[in-house]
Every structure is written in C-alpha cells, then in structure tokens.
Motif scaffolding. Structure first.
Motif, mmCIF file in Angstrom:
data_model
loop_
_atom_site.group_PDB
_atom_site.id
_atom_site.type_symbol
_atom_site.label_atom_id
_atom_site.label_comp_id
_atom_site.label_asym_id
_atom_site.label_seq_id
_atom_site.Cartn_x
_atom_site.Cartn_y
_atom_site.Cartn_z
ATOM 1 N N PHE A 251 5.767 10.114 1.907
ATOM 2 C CA PHE A 251 4.678 10.544 1.128
ATOM 3 C C PHE A 251 3.848 9.260 1.541
ATOM 4 C CE2 PHE A 251 7.407 13.205 -0.946
ATOM 5 C CZ PHE A 251 6.580 14.332 -1.671
ATOM 6 N N LEU A 252 2.324 9.592 2.006
ATOM 7 C CA LEU A 252 1.579 8.613 2.512
ATOM 8 C C LEU A 252 0.573 8.330 1.118
ATOM 9 C CD1 LEU A 252 0.461 9.715 5.962
ATOM 10 C CD2 LEU A 252 2.051 8.058 5.175
ATOM 11 N N SER A 253 0.555 9.513 0.282
ATOM 12 C CA SER A 253 -0.250 9.464 -1.019
ATOM 13 C C SER A 253 0.249 10.693 -1.588
ATOM 14 C CB SER A 253 -1.605 9.730 -0.799
ATOM 15 O OG SER A 253 -2.299 10.884 -0.324
ATOM 16 N N ALA A 254 -0.209 11.001 -2.984
ATOM 17 C CA ALA A 254 0.170 12.170 -3.495
ATOM 18 C C ALA A 254 -0.345 13.484 -2.896
ATOM 19 C CB ALA A 254 -0.305 12.014 -5.077
ATOM 20 N N ALA A 255 -1.401 13.461 -1.956
ATOM 21 C CA ALA A 255 -1.651 14.755 -1.417
ATOM 22 C C ALA A 255 -1.568 14.532 0.107
ATOM 23 C CB ALA A 255 -3.109 14.506 -1.488
ATOM 24 N N MET A 256 -0.648 13.828 0.662
ATOM 25 C CA MET A 256 -0.271 13.583 2.119
ATOM 26 C C MET A 256 0.972 13.180 2.329
ATOM 27 S SD MET A 256 -3.734 11.825 3.918
ATOM 28 C CE MET A 256 -3.440 10.271 2.965
ATOM 29 N N ASP B 162 6.061 15.446 -7.354
ATOM 30 C CA ASP B 162 5.658 15.607 -5.877
ATOM 31 C C ASP B 162 6.885 16.054 -5.151
ATOM 32 O OD1 ASP B 162 3.105 14.278 -6.245
ATOM 33 O OD2 ASP B 162 4.096 12.100 -6.142
ATOM 34 N N THR C 40 0.902 -1.120 0.114
ATOM 35 C CA THR C 40 -0.015 0.022 0.030
ATOM 36 C C THR C 40 0.809 1.035 0.061
ATOM 37 O OG1 THR C 40 -0.027 -0.022 2.268
ATOM 38 C CG2 THR C 40 -1.931 -0.948 1.287
ATOM 39 N N TYR D 158 3.026 4.579 -1.204
ATOM 40 C CA TYR D 158 2.926 5.378 -2.182
ATOM 41 C C TYR D 158 4.598 5.658 -2.468
ATOM 42 C CZ TYR D 158 2.104 9.445 -5.163
ATOM 43 O OH TYR D 158 2.062 10.339 -6.011
ATOM 44 N N THR D 159 4.636 5.633 -3.825
ATOM 45 C CA THR D 159 6.057 6.221 -4.465
ATOM 46 C C THR D 159 6.000 7.529 -5.019
ATOM 47 O OG1 THR D 159 6.911 3.826 -4.893
ATOM 48 C CG2 THR D 159 7.933 5.723 -5.995
ATOM 49 N N PRO D 160 6.545 8.514 -4.592
ATOM 50 C CA PRO D 160 6.289 9.903 -4.908
ATOM 51 C C PRO D 160 6.828 10.127 -6.217
ATOM 52 C CG PRO D 160 8.082 9.955 -3.061
ATOM 53 C CD PRO D 160 7.505 8.576 -3.251
#
Length: 143
Positions: A93-98, A16, A8, A10-12
């Motif tokens: 990075f937890l996601s593209a937005a966090m 990013d 799960t 996320y790879t920035p």
C-alpha cells in the motif's frame, strides 16, 4: 553519501486489506467466468500495460475499454473450458487509495497448469478499488 528519508510509509488498516482482498476475489470470479466486460468494469481507462516482447525489449501501451475487451476475449477463449486460479498476493500500500499488488498464480485450464507472476497497480475511487496498470512479462508482442 547517505540519505535519510523521512518516514513516509503507509500502514494499511484491516479494512484496507479486506477491501483489496474482496476486490481480487470478485475479479478472479469474473476471470474464471470469462466475463470480460464485467472485468473491464473493474478497471480505470485508459489502462496502462507494461510488458516485454519476444526480442527482450520492454514495452508499454495504453488500452481503452474496447481494446481490453477485444484482446482479453481473444486471450481467455470462449469459455467452454474450465479455468481456475490459485493466487498468492503481496500488496504494497502506497496510501489508503493506492496499492501495488504482486501476484504469484497458478492458472489451470482443462487440467493444464501455467505459473504466472504479475503486478497490478490499483487505485481507490469513491471507496471502490479499480486496476489501472497491469505489469506482466510476455505480452509485449501484443502491445
């Protein structure tokens, strides 16, 4: 018992990383200028704060924009002294937005240096990063 978690992470992307680096460059510039209201423009309110106090207890609070401006103005002084920051940041990075960003920094004011270690939680809204949580030891008596 062993649990296998799904992949799960996320790879920035390069963008990013670049956008987050640019955000911190701007925030550091505003901090060096002691432009506290402009620093507040880069936050999401209410702003979460996590720290510890002089008794060794963990503390948390939320500040509105006015509290942030009042307290940070008191902490940063009137701007007569020169202030610089040298920081090494490790974003997760937890996601593209966090993202959670760990920072080791040296703050120098009028020739006196202080080592800082802190973390920030940033969120991206409408393509723009903003900090939402500040985590740093030693602030708890002010919360």
């Amino acid at each position: 018992m062993s649990v296998i978690l799904p992949d799960t992470g996320y790879t920035p992307t390069a963008e990013d990383r670049e956008s987050l680096d640019a955000w911190f460059t701007e925030y550091d510039a505003r901090s060096a200028e002691r432009a506290v209201e402009r620093m507040a423009d880069m936050a999401v309110f209410p702003l979460n704060l996590i720290s510890d106090d002089s008794a060794g207890n963990g503390r948390s609070a939320q500040w509105n924009r006015e509290q942030f401006i009042e307290i940070m103005t008191g902490v940063m002084g009137d701007g007569d002294q020169g202030i610089t920051f040298e920081s090494v940041r490790t974003p997760v990075f937890l996601s593209a937005a966090m993202a959670v960003v760990f920072t080791d920094s040296t703050m120098t004011m009028d020739g006196d240096s202080q080592q800082l270690r802190y973390a920030d939680v940033l969120v991206k809204r409408d393509g723009v990063w903003a900090f939402q949580t500040m985590i740093q030891g030693g602030w708890g008596d002010n919360l």
